[in-house]
Scaffold this motif. Structure first.
Motif, PDB file in Angstrom:
ATOM      1  N   ARG A  24      -4.818  -2.440  -4.736  1.00 16.61           N
ATOM      2  CA  ARG A  24      -4.608  -2.110  -3.330  1.00 16.61           C
ATOM      3  C   ARG A  24      -3.115  -2.004  -3.036  1.00 16.61           C
ATOM      4  O   ARG A  24      -2.531  -2.791  -2.275  1.00 16.61           O
ATOM      5  N   ASP A  59      -1.813   0.139  -1.335  1.00 12.11           N
ATOM      6  CA  ASP A  59      -1.610   0.584   0.042  1.00 12.11           C
ATOM      7  C   ASP A  59      -1.355  -0.581   0.983  1.00 12.11           C
ATOM      8  O   ASP A  59      -0.849  -0.410   2.088  1.00 12.11           O
ATOM      9  N   SER A 102       0.863   1.609   3.473  1.00 14.13           N
ATOM     10  CA  SER A 102       0.635   3.046   3.610  1.00 14.13           C
ATOM     11  C   SER A 102       0.363   3.401   5.070  1.00 14.13           C
ATOM     12  O   SER A 102      -0.067   2.560   5.863  1.00 14.13           O
ATOM     13  N   ARG A 116     -11.434  10.244  -7.267  1.00 16.16           N
ATOM     14  CA  ARG A 116     -10.963   9.653  -6.002  1.00 16.16           C
ATOM     15  C   ARG A 116     -10.495   8.236  -6.300  1.00 16.16           C
ATOM     16  O   ARG A 116     -11.281   7.281  -6.231  1.00 16.16           O
ATOM     17  N   ASP A 117      -9.235   8.090  -6.633  1.00 18.71           N
ATOM     18  CA  ASP A 117      -8.708   6.792  -7.054  1.00 18.71           C
ATOM     19  C   ASP A 117      -8.357   5.935  -5.831  1.00 18.71           C
ATOM     20  O   ASP A 117      -7.202   5.590  -5.588  1.00 18.71           O
ATOM     21  N   ASP A 118      -9.395   5.597  -5.082  1.00 18.22           N
ATOM     22  CA  ASP A 118      -9.217   4.841  -3.849  1.00 18.22           C
ATOM     23  C   ASP A 118     -10.518   4.079  -3.588  1.00 18.22           C
ATOM     24  O   ASP A 118     -11.590   4.691  -3.506  1.00 18.22           O
ATOM     25  N   ASP A 131     -12.520   5.158  -0.292  1.00 17.38           N
ATOM     26  CA  ASP A 131     -13.183   6.454  -0.402  1.00 17.38           C
ATOM     27  C   ASP A 131     -14.284   6.405  -1.457  1.00 17.38           C
ATOM     28  O   ASP A 131     -15.373   6.960  -1.256  1.00 17.38           O
ATOM     29  N   VAL A 191      -6.270  11.746  -0.856  1.00 18.67           N
ATOM     30  CA  VAL A 191      -6.784  10.715  -1.763  1.00 18.67           C
ATOM     31  C   VAL A 191      -6.298  11.032  -3.168  1.00 18.67           C
ATOM     32  O   VAL A 191      -6.580  12.114  -3.694  1.00 18.67           O
ATOM     33  N   LYS A 192      -5.575  10.113  -3.765  1.00 16.11           N
ATOM     34  CA  LYS A 192      -4.970  10.368  -5.079  1.00 16.11           C
ATOM     35  C   LYS A 192      -6.035  10.587  -6.151  1.00 16.11           C
ATOM     36  O   LYS A 192      -7.019   9.860  -6.230  1.00 16.11           O
ATOM     37  N   GLY A 223      -0.357   4.690  -7.129  1.00 13.05           N
ATOM     38  CA  GLY A 223      -1.386   5.128  -6.210  1.00 13.05           C
ATOM     39  C   GLY A 223      -1.010   4.965  -4.753  1.00 13.05           C
ATOM     40  O   GLY A 223      -1.744   5.380  -3.857  1.00 13.05           O
ATOM     41  N   LYS A 224       0.157   4.377  -4.488  1.00 13.38           N
ATOM     42  CA  LYS A 224       0.571   4.152  -3.109  1.00 13.38           C
ATOM     43  C   LYS A 224       1.059   5.446  -2.473  1.00 13.38           C
ATOM     44  O   LYS A 224       1.701   6.271  -3.113  1.00 13.38           O
ATOM     45  N   ASP A 225       0.760   5.614  -1.189  1.00 18.36           N
ATOM     46  CA  ASP A 225       1.292   6.731  -0.423  1.00 18.36           C
ATOM     47  C   ASP A 225       2.765   6.429  -0.143  1.00 18.36           C
ATOM     48  O   ASP A 225       3.100   5.593   0.694  1.00 18.36           O
TER      49      ASP A 225
END
Length: 550
Positions: A62, A64, A144, A211-213, A216, A246-247, A301-303
């Motif tokens: 996580r 984000d 994020s 969808r690496d989240d 999601d 979504v990464k 993976g962070k925005d």
């Protein structure tokens, strides 16, 4: 139905106990499989919160969420929540002292063993923890944008109180694992992501590739369990599409240890690309958003869009440059199932190269089936080294992901080949170990007690000639910080007994830490008679002021 956090702690503690046992060691996969079998009925419920449980199992994913709580701040919050007196607060701070061999989580556990919370303990759920952590992260500007947009439900003072008070509802064991969850580090337990994903749900590994989240992926998984319109694996993979915002997950990478090994792993036509010394990012462009159409995801993976807005050139003649490697989606067309050569051709048609500003990756094609493949790769690697390049990346001419049932098929595996991966490369030099510091979390990763230091500061001598000719005080320049593996640590503790002093009491030499080394942390211990160790120097060019070694 809520999922109790104590169930997660059962798994973590079982894995921890298994690592510590000296007899009857069980395969980790068996422990994980048994845990999922026991809780399958809860996981299959329609109202189960997949994102909350996955976030509890893998808090480090996580990225984000940023809490901006260091150990000291968390320690103070726990102390207030538990209403600890001065003596107990001192016990809570023992994690800073290497002689106790405990991290903060174990200090909390020990205090609650001595003075348990009152019964009955109101059970804490993963959903409740997820809401609390999301609320805390939503008020940190390093989180994020999606997290920061979460409606505030508490004031800073209330958040501190809620975080501290939740400890009054934990058993000693659960308080330990919650502390590690909050710090996003379960060490010494390390969960195998792919193993857990497969046991969680057969389709979850596929979903997280595209969808690496967790949020999601949880929605997709819930919809799949509810509707069950697509059951076959291949059909399900075809229905998965990238989504703007979504990464997309990264390809599986391995290190090439020799030219021969690279060719054994690879097959057919391989794209041989230059590896540049820079920062990986994945860029999403949504033209419907006008000026704010660009979104940048970092490797974690962070925005990181907001973070990257501050990037600038230090001098007028310097330019930031972007190198295009791949393209995964155009408009609503997914290119994940398209071969690499075709994706690269699409990239050439779309991307515009501007000299000094942007370019496509430099590449050549090597056919592994040809007798000349090893010679071709050797020449490419030699050219890279001669030009002081970082290395090469070999990519098969196949789809971006291998949607097969296992990683065993090398279909979508990219191979990184760098000088430091090949043992014969590099010069060996003697460097001084001038000091060290202790990280209680890192100390837990070793399988034996009495760890005094975990991070060692490596330095070269900046005034070698003055020391040798005129007997001046040595001036060391710390150029790197190293962590030892378990074998190296045992050898260091057994064979080397450095004279350790407080940095304020060091009169033997002066030292300075180069900018960017160890995130501005400094040694807590200085070795007044620095031991020397041979290090392989892999940089082809050492900056001025760093060229002298002991």
């Amino acid at each position: 139905m809520p999922f109790l956090f104590s169930y997660v702690c059962n798994l973590l503690q079982a894995l921890d106990d298994n690592q510590r046992t000296k007899t009857g060691l069980k395969p980790t996969a068996n422990i994980i499989q048994q845990w999922f079998t026991k809780h399958r009925s809860l996981l299959n419920r329609g109202d189960h919160n997949d994102a909350a449980l996955l976030s509890a199992l893998f808090p480090e994913k996580r990225t984000d969420r940023v809490f901006r709580y260091g150990l000291k701040r968390l320690e103070r919050t726990i102390g207030r929540g538990l209403g600890l007196g001065m003596t107990r607060k001192e016990e809570l701070g023992r994690h800073e002292d290497a002689q106790w061999g405990m991290d903060l989580a174990e200090c909390v556990e020990r205090i609650l063993r001595d003075t348990p919370n009152a019964d009955p303990i109101s059970p804490v759920t993963v959903e409740e923890i997820d809401d609390l952590l999301h609320d805390i992260a939503s008020h940190c500007h390093f989180s994020s944008p999606a997290v920061r947009s979460f409606p505030p439900s508490s004031t800073p003072k209330n958040r501190e109180e809620v975080l501290g008070n939740i400890y009054t509802r934990f058993s000693p064991r659960d308080a330990k694992w919650f502390t590690r969850l909050f710090l996003k580090n379960y060490q010494p337990v390390i969960l195998d992501q792919q193993l857990v994903y497969r046991h969680y749900h057969p389709r979850l590994p596929l979903i997280l590739k595209v969808r690496d989240d967790f949020v999601d992926a949880g929605r997709i998984l819930a919809s799949h369990k509810r509707e069950r319109t697509v059951t076959e694996r291949d059909e399900f993979a075809k229905h998965l599409q990238p989504k703007l915002g979504v990464k997309v997950g990264r390809q599986h990478w391995i290190k090439g240890r020799s030219l021969k090994q690279c060719l054994q792993i690879g097959y057919g036509r391989m794209s041989c690309e230059e590896k540049y010394d820079g920062e990986y990012c994945q860029i999403h462009i949504d033209l419907t958003k006008g000026y704010d159409c660009i979104q940048i995801f970092s490797k974690s993976g962070k925005d990181s869009t907001k973070d990257r807005k501050a990037l600038h050139e230090r001098n007028p003649w310097e330019h930031l440059m972007i190198v295009y490697y791949d393209i995964l989606m155009v408009d609503d067309e997914s290119l994940l199932a398209v071969k690499h050569s075709e994706r690269h051709q699409r990239l050439r048609e779309i991307a515009t190269e501007v000299k000094g500003r942007s370019m496509l990756v430099q590449r050549q094609t090597i056919d592994c089936s040809r007798p000349s493949a090893e010679t071709d790769l050797r020449r490419a690697f030699a050219k890279c080294i001669t030009n002081r390049g970082e290395g090469l990346v070999l990519k098969p001419d196949t789809t971006y992901f291998n949607f097969g049932p296992s990683w065993g098929n090398s279909g979508s595996i990219a191979i990184k080949l760098k000088k430091e991966y090949i043992r014969e490369f590099g010069d060996v030099g003697d460097f001084a170990v001038v000091g060290a510091r202790y990280d209680p979390t890192k100390a837990k990763s070793y399988g034996f007690p009495n760890i005094k230091w975990t991070h060692f500061y490596i330095a070269c001598l900046g005034n070698k000639e003055e020391v040798l000719r005129f007997g001046e005080q040595p001036e060391f320049v710390v150029t790197n910080v190293v962590e030892l593996n378990e074998t190296q640590m045992r050898a260091f503790m057994t064979t080397i007994q450095p004279v350790a002093v407080n940095p304020n009491d060091n009169k033997a030499f002066s030292s300075r830490v180069e900018e960017g080394v160890d995130s501005r942390k400094t040694p807590t211990t200085i070795f007044s008679e620095p031991p020397t160790r041979q290090c392989r120097v892999l940089d082809s060019e050492i900056p001025d002021g760093k060229q002298d070694t002991l």
